[in-house]
Design a protein around this motif. Structure first.
Motif, PDB file in Angstrom:
ATOM      1  N   SER A   2       0.840  -1.183   0.000  1.00  0.00           N
ATOM      2  CA  SER A   2       0.000   0.000   0.000  1.00  0.00           C
ATOM      3  C   SER A   2       0.880   1.239   0.000  1.00  0.00           C
ATOM      4  N   THR A   3       0.440   2.273  -0.705  1.00  0.00           N
ATOM      5  CA  THR A   3       1.147   3.544  -0.642  1.00  0.00           C
ATOM      6  C   THR A   3       0.656   4.386   0.532  1.00  0.00           C
ATOM      7  N   VAL A   4      -0.418   3.941   1.226  1.00  0.00           N
ATOM      8  CA  VAL A   4      -0.897   4.640   2.424  1.00  0.00           C
ATOM      9  C   VAL A   4       0.154   4.500   3.518  1.00  0.00           C
ATOM     10  N   TRP A   5       0.582   3.259   3.795  1.00  0.00           N
ATOM     11  CA  TRP A   5       1.752   2.992   4.638  1.00  0.00           C
ATOM     12  C   TRP A   5       2.184   1.555   4.459  1.00  0.00           C
ATOM     13  N   THR A   6       3.483   1.341   4.530  1.00  0.00           N
ATOM     14  CA  THR A   6       4.086   0.017   4.435  1.00  0.00           C
ATOM     15  C   THR A   6       5.202  -0.067   5.464  1.00  0.00           C
ATOM     16  N   SER A   7       5.234  -1.153   6.220  1.00  0.00           N
ATOM     17  CA  SER A   7       6.237  -1.332   7.255  1.00  0.00           C
ATOM     18  C   SER A   7       7.389  -2.213   6.760  1.00  0.00           C
ATOM     19  N   LEU A   8       8.603  -1.790   7.071  1.00  0.00           N
ATOM     20  CA  LEU A   8       9.811  -2.583   6.793  1.00  0.00           C
ATOM     21  C   LEU A   8      10.399  -3.153   8.086  1.00  0.00           C
ATOM     22  N   ASP A   9       9.747  -2.875   9.199  1.00  0.00           N
ATOM     23  CA  ASP A   9      10.250  -3.333  10.507  1.00  0.00           C
ATOM     24  C   ASP A   9      10.369  -4.855  10.555  1.00  0.00           C
ATOM     25  N   GLY A  10      11.484  -5.335  11.083  1.00  0.00           N
ATOM     26  CA  GLY A  10      11.684  -6.757  11.302  1.00  0.00           C
ATOM     27  C   GLY A  10      12.270  -7.523  10.124  1.00  0.00           C
ATOM     28  N   ILE A  11      12.462  -6.883   8.987  1.00  0.00           N
ATOM     29  CA  ILE A  11      13.048  -7.576   7.841  1.00  0.00           C
ATOM     30  C   ILE A  11      14.552  -7.674   8.058  1.00  0.00           C
ATOM     31  N   HIS A  12      15.086  -8.877   7.895  1.00  0.00           N
ATOM     32  CA  HIS A  12      16.536  -9.067   8.009  1.00  0.00           C
ATOM     33  C   HIS A  12      16.952 -10.285   7.201  1.00  0.00           C
ATOM     34  N   TYR A  13      18.205 -10.285   6.752  1.00  0.00           N
ATOM     35  CA  TYR A  13      18.747 -11.400   5.974  1.00  0.00           C
ATOM     36  C   TYR A  13      20.253 -11.463   6.200  1.00  0.00           C
ATOM     37  N   SER A  14      20.806 -12.635   5.904  1.00  0.00           N
ATOM     38  CA  SER A  14      22.236 -12.859   6.086  1.00  0.00           C
ATOM     39  C   SER A  14      22.987 -12.565   4.798  1.00  0.00           C
ATOM     40  N   LEU A  15      24.170 -11.993   4.941  1.00  0.00           N
ATOM     41  CA  LEU A  15      25.032 -11.793   3.777  1.00  0.00           C
ATOM     42  C   LEU A  15      25.799 -13.065   3.423  1.00  0.00           C
ATOM     43  N   ASN A  16      25.765 -14.032   4.287  1.00  0.00           N
ATOM     44  CA  ASN A  16      26.507 -15.285   4.035  1.00  0.00           C
ATOM     45  C   ASN A  16      25.685 -16.291   3.260  1.00  0.00           C
TER      46      ASN A  16
END
Length: 124
Positions: free
Chosen positions: A110-124
């Protein structure tokens, strides 16, 4: 860091220097995306000492769902494309973090609001 450990020396991951004291970095947002308000986490990313990249922030007003929110620097891009479940305007959203560094709400966002909180990934 788990157990309260601290790092006093430089840490290298895949040849890239990681500063244990580095903080959240605000990216240049694209396609009209902006932070939602000062009451929520600002859009930012962070590389932790274990080699995980973390995203956070509540964003709004993108030009469209699917429009890139921001691009990660080359040294923080995942090896493979990633799909994450998130929340957008009180519904589910699909957030993609691609190997080219693009971060965007691919579906049901949604362009009203979107959360990116809690997204994580490994570089390995």
């Amino acid at each position: 860091v788990a157990g309260g450990a601290t790092f006093n020396k430089d840490v290298y991951i895949n040849g890239s220097l990681l500063s244990a004291s580095s903080g959240w970095i605000a990216p240049t947002m694209l396609n009209n995306w902006v932070n939602y308000s000062s009451d929520f986490n600002p859009c930012s990313y962070f590389l932790d000492p274990m080699g995980f990249v973390h995203l956070r922030g509540l964003v709004k007003n993108g030009s469209s769902v699917g429009a890139v929110i921001f691009s990660l620097p080359i040294n923080l891009r995942p090896k493979y494309n990633n799909i994450f479940t998130a929340t957008a305007n009180d519904a589910f959203a699909e957030i993609r973090v691609n190997s080219n560094g693009d971060v965007y709400a691919a579906a049901l966002g949604s362009t009203v609001w979107t959360s990116l909180d809690g997204i994580h990934y490994s570089l390995n």
